[in-house]
Design an enzyme around this catalytic site. Structure first.
Site, mmCIF file in Angstrom:
data_model
loop_
_atom_site.group_PDB
_atom_site.id
_atom_site.type_symbol
_atom_site.label_atom_id
_atom_site.label_comp_id
_atom_site.label_asym_id
_atom_site.label_seq_id
_atom_site.Cartn_x
_atom_site.Cartn_y
_atom_site.Cartn_z
ATOM 1 C CE LYS A 52 -14.938 -8.899 -13.356
ATOM 2 N NZ LYS A 52 -13.977 -8.213 -12.881
ATOM 3 C CD GLN A 96 -10.464 -6.572 -14.481
ATOM 4 O OE1 GLN A 96 -11.935 -6.623 -13.822
ATOM 5 N NE2 GLN A 96 -9.912 -7.902 -14.125
ATOM 6 C CG ASP A 119 -13.621 -5.666 -7.489
ATOM 7 O OD1 ASP A 119 -14.211 -6.569 -7.827
ATOM 8 O OD2 ASP A 119 -13.140 -4.865 -8.428
HETATM 9 N N1 GUN Z 1 -8.550 -8.879 -11.428
HETATM 10 C C1 GUN Z 1 -8.393 -10.000 -11.181
HETATM 11 N N2 GUN Z 1 -9.610 -10.135 -10.471
HETATM 12 C C2 GUN Z 1 -10.275 -9.079 -10.290
HETATM 13 C C3 GUN Z 1 -11.498 -8.564 -9.592
HETATM 14 O O1 GUN Z 1 -12.229 -9.580 -9.017
HETATM 15 N N3 GUN Z 1 -11.741 -7.510 -9.630
HETATM 16 C C4 GUN Z 1 -11.141 -6.605 -10.383
HETATM 17 N N4 GUN Z 1 -11.225 -5.184 -10.222
HETATM 18 N N5 GUN Z 1 -9.847 -6.985 -10.852
HETATM 19 C C5 GUN Z 1 -9.581 -8.165 -10.979
#
Ligand code: GUN
Length: 294
Positions: A52, A96, A119
Site C-alpha cells: 500500500k 491494518q 477503509d
Molecule cells: N486486513 C485484511 N484486509 C484488510 C483491509 O482491507 N484493510 C485493513 N485495514 N486491514 C485488512
C-alpha cells in the site's frame, strides 16, 4: 472464458489517479496523504501494508507508515488514532487488521474519524453504504464492483451466491450487488459456515463470490457451465520447495473451475491488486472531500 485481470485494471486505475495527482500538483494543491498503522509483525500484514505504501509513492501520494510493536497497549493505539484524527495533513488512514488479541478491534475502528476512514470500516460509513449514500466503500468490495463494471460482466437480474459473511467482504458485497446500479441489481444469497446446502446453492449461481479463506475449496462440480467466479481468498500454503517457503492460492480450484467459467479472477492478480487501487481511490476522494469542506 475471460480472465478478469485485476492487475491490469488496477494499473489503469492507478494511472488515472496519478494523472489527477499531477494536475493537483500543477494547480499548487496539496496532494493526498495516506497513513497506515500496523501493530506487530504478521507476515501477510507486513506485505499488504508495504504494498500500500509503495503504491502511494508510485502515484504521487504522500504516505506515512506507523509501525508499532506487538505489545502496544490498546490505550496507546487509541492515542495514535486520535493523533491521526487531529492531524490536518493526513487525509485518510487505515489500521491494518488483524490486531493483536489483547486489543479490542471494534473499539479501535469506532475511534477512527469517519471522514478519514478510507477503509470504510466505521459503522457510520458501513451504514451509509447500506443505505446507498455517498461514503467510503471498503476497498475489497469496491474493487470487485469496479472489476465487474470495467469488464461489463452481466450482473443485473443474475443470481449471486456469496460465500462468507465477514464484515470486510461477504456482508458488504452482498449488499452492494443487490442494490440499484451498475454491476448490481442482482438477486443475492449470502452463505456461511452454518449453511447446510451450499453446493445446491452454488450450482444455481450465475456468479459466485468466494471469501472463505480455504484453499481450492470451490470445485468444478459445485458450479454450473458459464458461471462467473470472483475469488477473494488469499491463503499462504506452506511449501518448502519455494524460495519464500509458501505459495499463494485462492478459494477456487482454478484449473478445473476455469474450464466451466465465462469470467474468472485469478489468484494472485485478481481481486488483491484491485483492493489496493480502490484504497488509493478512497484516499483521493477523502482529499477532494476535505478540499470542498474547507
Ligand atoms: N486486513 C485484511 N484486509 C484488510 C483491509 O482491507 N484493510 C485493513 N485495514 N486491514 C485488512
Amino acid at each position: 472464458m475471460t480472465i478478469l485481470d485485476g492487475k491490469k485494471i488496477s494499473n489503469q486505475i492507478k494511472e488515472e489517479i496519478a494523472a489527477e495527482v499531477s494536475q493537483m500538483k500543477e494547480n499548487g494543491e496539496k496532494v493526498p496523504h495516506l497513513a497506515a498503522v500496523l501493530v506487530g509483525n504478521d507476515g501477510a500484514s507486513l506485505t499488504y501494508v508495504g504494498s500500500k505504501v509503495r503504491s502511494c509513492k508510485k502515484i504521487g501520494f504522500e504516505s506515512t507508515l506507523i509501525h508499532l510493536p506487538e505489545d502496544t497497549t490498546e490505550e496507546a493505539l487509541l492515542e495514535q488514532v486520535e493523533q491521526l484524527n487531529q492531524d490536518k495533513d493526513i487525509d485518510g488512514y487505515i489500521v491494518q487488521l488483524p490486531l493483536p488479541k489483547h486489543i479490542d478491534e471494534e473499539k479501535v475502528l469506532m475511534a477512527v474519524n469517519p471522514d478519514k476512514d478510507v477503509d470504510g470500516f466505521h459503522p457510520t460509513n458501513f451504514g451509509k453504504m447500506a443505505l446507498d449514500m455517498e461514503t467510503f466503500i471498503s476497498a475489497t468490495p469496491f474493487g470487485i464492483m469496479e472489476l465487474l463494471r470495467r469488464y461489463s460482466v452481466p450482473v443485473e437480474g443474475k443470481h449471486v451466491v456469496v460465500i462468507g459473511r465477514s464484515h470486510i467482504v461477504g456482508r458488504p458485497i452482498s449488499i452492494l450487488m443487490s442494490q440499484k446500479g451498475e454491476a448490481a441489481n442482482a438477486t443475492v444469497t449470502l452463505t456461511h459456515s452454518r449453511t447446510t446446502n451450499l453446493k445446491e446453492l452454488t450450482l444455481q449461481a450465475d456468479i459466485v463470490v468466494s471469501a472463505l479463506g480455504v484453499p481450492e475449496f470451490l470445485k468444478a462440480d459445485m458450479v454450473k457451465e458459464g458461471v462467473t467466479i470472483i475469488d477473494v481468498g488469499i491463503t499462504r500454503v506452506p511449501d518448502e520447495t519455494r524460495e519464500r517457503g509458501y505459495y499463494i492460492t485462492g478459494d477456487v480450484d482454478f484449473e478445473n473451475v476455469s474450464k466451466k467459467a465465462s469470467f474468472i479472477t485469478p489468484v494472485p492478480g485478481g481481486v488483491g491488486p484491485m483492493t489496493i487501487a480502490m484504497l488509493l481511490k478512497n484516499t483521493l476522494l477523502a482529499r477532494e472531500r476535505h478540499n470542498s469542506a474547507n
